[in-house]
Design an enzyme around this catalytic site. Structure first.
Site, PDB file in Angstrom:
ATOM      1  N   ARG A 139     -13.213  -7.404  -3.280  1.00 30.71           N
ATOM      2  CA  ARG A 139     -12.701  -7.253  -1.914  1.00 30.71           C
ATOM      3  C   ARG A 139     -12.255  -5.799  -1.654  1.00 30.71           C
ATOM      4  O   ARG A 139     -11.516  -5.223  -2.440  1.00 30.71           O
ATOM      5  CB  ARG A 139     -11.540  -8.199  -1.685  1.00 30.71           C
ATOM      6  N   VAL A 140     -12.721  -5.249  -0.547  1.00 35.40           N
ATOM      7  CA  VAL A 140     -12.324  -3.904  -0.137  1.00 35.40           C
ATOM      8  C   VAL A 140     -11.509  -4.027   1.141  1.00 35.40           C
ATOM      9  O   VAL A 140     -11.956  -4.657   2.109  1.00 35.40           O
ATOM     10  CB  VAL A 140     -13.559  -3.014   0.115  1.00 35.40           C
TER      11      VAL A 140
ATOM     12  N   THR B  26      -0.623   0.270   6.614  1.00 37.73           N
ATOM     13  CA  THR B  26      -0.319  -0.771   5.627  1.00 37.73           C
ATOM     14  C   THR B  26      -0.260  -2.120   6.328  1.00 37.73           C
ATOM     15  O   THR B  26       0.258  -2.220   7.448  1.00 37.73           O
ATOM     16  CB  THR B  26       1.001  -0.488   4.885  1.00 37.73           C
ATOM     17  N   GLY B  27      -0.808  -3.134   5.671  1.00 34.81           N
ATOM     18  CA  GLY B  27      -0.831  -4.469   6.275  1.00 34.81           C
ATOM     19  C   GLY B  27      -2.110  -5.159   5.879  1.00 34.81           C
ATOM     20  O   GLY B  27      -2.879  -4.647   5.080  1.00 34.81           O
TER      21      GLY B  27
ATOM     22  N   THR C  86       0.884  -1.154   0.000  1.00 32.60           N
ATOM     23  CA  THR C  86       0.000   0.000   0.000  1.00 32.60           C
ATOM     24  C   THR C  86       0.916   1.197   0.000  1.00 32.60           C
ATOM     25  O   THR C  86       2.074   1.074   0.388  1.00 32.60           O
ATOM     26  CB  THR C  86      -0.869  -0.020   1.283  1.00 32.60           C
TER      27      THR C  86
ATOM     28  N   ASP D 105      -8.675  -1.973   4.042  1.00 33.14           N
ATOM     29  CA  ASP D 105      -8.803  -0.837   4.954  1.00 33.14           C
ATOM     30  C   ASP D 105      -8.453   0.493   4.307  1.00 33.14           C
ATOM     31  O   ASP D 105      -8.844   1.549   4.808  1.00 33.14           O
ATOM     32  CB  ASP D 105      -7.914  -1.058   6.181  1.00 33.14           C
TER      33      ASP D 105
ATOM     34  N   GLY E  78      -5.480  -5.757   5.488  1.00 32.62           N
ATOM     35  CA  GLY E  78      -6.536  -4.776   5.739  1.00 32.62           C
ATOM     36  C   GLY E  78      -7.659  -5.257   6.627  1.00 32.62           C
ATOM     37  O   GLY E  78      -8.227  -4.473   7.399  1.00 32.62           O
TER      38      GLY E  78
END
Lengths: 314, 314
Positions: free
Chosen positions: B201-202, B224-225, B173, B204, B227
Site C-alpha cells: 500500500r502506498v 498527515t491523515g 506521518t 499520499d 492518505g
C-alpha cells in the site's frame, strides 16, 4: 455520451511504419472506442467504459501498455495504471507490476475492493492474482519492436549510434476519458513507461492528480508525456483546478498545460479530456498522438498525426 | 526564515502516555526544528532544512516514520517519503522501501541524481544503497509500541476486542516545510503508513501533489491523515491551486481542506504549511497533532495537543 482515447504522444513519424501497420493502429483505436461506446450505449457508467477501452489498447502490440510495453534498462517490463470515477471521486492504481496481464483491471480491483488507492510492485501483482485476474509471464508483454528499441537506445548510450532519442523512444501511454448518459465522468491511464527506464521508476500514469483525474461537473483527463514533469506540475489535477478555480474552459486549460507549461520545459506532452458538457479536447505538442473519439454525432474518429479519419458510425 | 514541522495528526490522548514521554516527544520536536533552523541560519536552502528536520523525526521512536514506523499486516515495515523544492519545482520520492534507514535521504537522492521523481520498492532500496545511504535490517524500524499496536488492531479485527481504531492507530506521518533567507520554499514528508496496512500500500506521503508540494511565491505544504483521501483530492497541490487561482490565503485554503473537505469525509487530517511571506499554518481536525515552528521571533514553539510550549530562543 462521449468517449475519447489516446495511444501516447510518442507516435512514430509516418514514414517509419508501412501503411498497413498504420491501418492496424487506426483499427485498434477504433476497436477500443467501440468497446467503450458499447458500455455507454448500454447505459453503463463512464468508469466501465474507460476500462473497456483501455483493455483493448493494453492487448494491442501497437501501444506502450500491456502487450507491447516498453522495456526497462534490465530488459524487463514494469507496468503502471490508474483509474478514477468522478461521481464519488473513487480511484485505484498499481505501479511497477510485472505479472498482471491487464494492469487497468488491477487498478480497478484496487479501487473497488482494497480500501487503498495505490498498490506497488509484487504486492500489487499478488493482489491482482488474489482477485482472480489473468496473470502472465513477464515475457508476454514483449514485442519485437520494443526489443529493437531497447537495443537502439542502449547502443546509442554506448556511443555506437548518434541517433537522438525520438519521442517514441521516450514515452508512450494509453488512456481514456468518458462521459456517460447520466453525466458521470471517468478517466483511465496505463503505461509501460519509457524504453530503458530504470527499474522501479514510477511515472505519472498511476498517480491520481498527475496522469489521471476525474471530477463530475468539471472534467476527466488522461495524460501522456515525460511523467516526471507531469508529477511535478500535478498536471491532471491542475487541469481541473484551472477550470474550477480560475474559470478556464477545458480547451484553454489543456492548451496552456500542453503548449505552454510542458512545452516550456521542452517536454513532449499530450492529453485527452472531456468536460461536464461533453466537449472533448486532445491537445499534443509532438509530431503526432494516436487518438480517437466518439462524440455527439456517433461517428468513430481516429488519428495518429494531423489527419483525422472518420471510421463510420457506431 | 521559517521552519515548521508535524509529527502526524494521530497524536494519542494525553492520558495514554506518562508525562515524561510527552516531555521527550516535545524535546524531539524541538531538536528537529533546531536541526532545520541551523541550516537556514547558515544561509542554506529550504530543501536542506526540511530534510534535516525530517531526519531527526525519522530517527525518533516517537513518530511513525523511520525508527518507530507502523507495521504492515505482515508485521514488516514499508516506508514512503518525498521531498520537493519550490524554486525549480524539482522533487524526489520513494515508496514501500524496507531497508533504507532514512527514507527522506533516499527521496533526496532520487531528486538529485536519478532523473526520476519516484522509485518503488526493492529497486528504490537498491538505488539508495548504490547512493551510499545507510541500510538497515527491517527490524531496525520496530519499536515495542508498534508491536503492541499491531497486536491490538489485529485482535480487534478478530473480535477479541471492541476497541475502535484510534486516530493514532490509523495514521501518523512526519513532515516539514521551510522558507529560506532567499524566499525559497520546500516541503518534505515521511511515513510508515498505518498499523496493519496491506503490503504494497502506498499512501499520499510519497506522492507529489497529494502529501507534499512546494512552489516558490505560493506555498509549501506537508500533509498527515488517511492518505487515500489526500490522493483522491490532490490535497497538497489543491492548497497551492486555491491560493494561486482562487485568491485564497494560506489559512483559508488550509482550513477549508482540513475542516471541510477532509472532515466532510469523516477523516482525521492535518498539515503544516508556509506561504511566500513566511506565514505558518498548521491546522488539524483531530485530538492533537505533534507540531512545532520557528518563525520571525526566533522562538522554538512545540505542541502535541491544544497547548503550545515555548522552548526558548534558537
Amino acid at each position: 455520451m462521449v468517449i475519447a482515447i489516446h495511444g501516447g504522444c510518442g507516435t512514430l513519424a509516418r514514414e517509419l511504419l508501412p501503411a498497413a501497420e498504420w491501418d492496424e493502429v487506426r483499427a485498434h483505436l477504433a476497436q477500443s472506442l467501440r468497446a467503450g461506446w458499447a458500455v455507454l450505449a448500454a447505459g453503463g457508467p463512464a468508469v466501465d467504459a474507460v476500462q473497456a477501452a483501455v483493455v483493448v489498447l493494453e492487448d494491442s502490440p501497437h501501444f506502450n501498455a500491456g502487450h507491447g510495453a516498453a522495456l526497462t534498462h534490465e530488459a524487463t517490463h514494469e507496468l503502471d495504471a490508474s483509474i478514477m470515477e468522478g461521481t464519488q471521486g473513487r480511484a485505484g492504481a498499481v505501479c511497477t507490476v510485472r505479472r498482471t496481464r491487464n494492469p487497468i483491471l488491477a487498478a480497478r480491483a484496487v479501487m473497488e475492493h482494497s480500501g487503498c488507492v495505490l498498490l506497488s510492485a509484487e504486492a500489487a501483482d499478488r493482489y491482482a492474482q488474489a482477485q482472480g485476474l489473468a496473470m502472465v509471464d513477464n515475457g508476454y508483454f514483449t514485442t519485437p519492436r520494443r526489443v529493437k528499441a531497447l537495443a537502439d537506445v542502449q547502443a546509442g548510450k554506448a556511443g555506437a549510434s548518434i541517433r537522438p532519442l525520438s519521442e517514441a523512444d521516450r514515452h508512450g501511454t494509453v488512456g481514456a476519458v468518458a462521459r456517460d448518459a447520466r453525466g458521470g465522468l471517468a478517466a483511465a491511464t496505463s503505461t509501460g513507461g519509457f524504453n530503458d527506464k530504470p527499474a522501479g521508476r514510477v511515472g505519472d500514469s498511476p498517480l491520481i492528480g498527475a496522469g489521471t483525474f476525474a471530477r463530475d461537473g468539471v472534467c476527466a483527463v488522461s495524460c501522456t508525456g515525460m511523467g516526471e514533469l507531469f508529477i511535478r506540475h500535478a498536471v491532471a489535477y491542475d487541469l481541473c483546478a484551472r477550470m474550477q478555480y480560475a474559470g478556464q474552459t477545458l480547451v484553454e486549460a489543456g492548451n496552456h498545460l500542453v503548449h505552454q507549461t510542458m512545452k516550456g520545459h521542452g517536454i513532449g506532452a499530450g492529453l485527452v479530456s472531456v468536460d461536464a458538457t461533453g466537449v472533448v479536447h486532445a491537445p499534443f505538442n509532438t509530431l503526432g498522438m494516436a487518438r480517437g473519439w466518439i462524440a455527439a454525432d456517433g461517428h468513430v474518429h481516429v488519428a495518429t498525426h494531423e489527419e483525422v479519419f472518420d471510421a463510420g458510425r457506431c
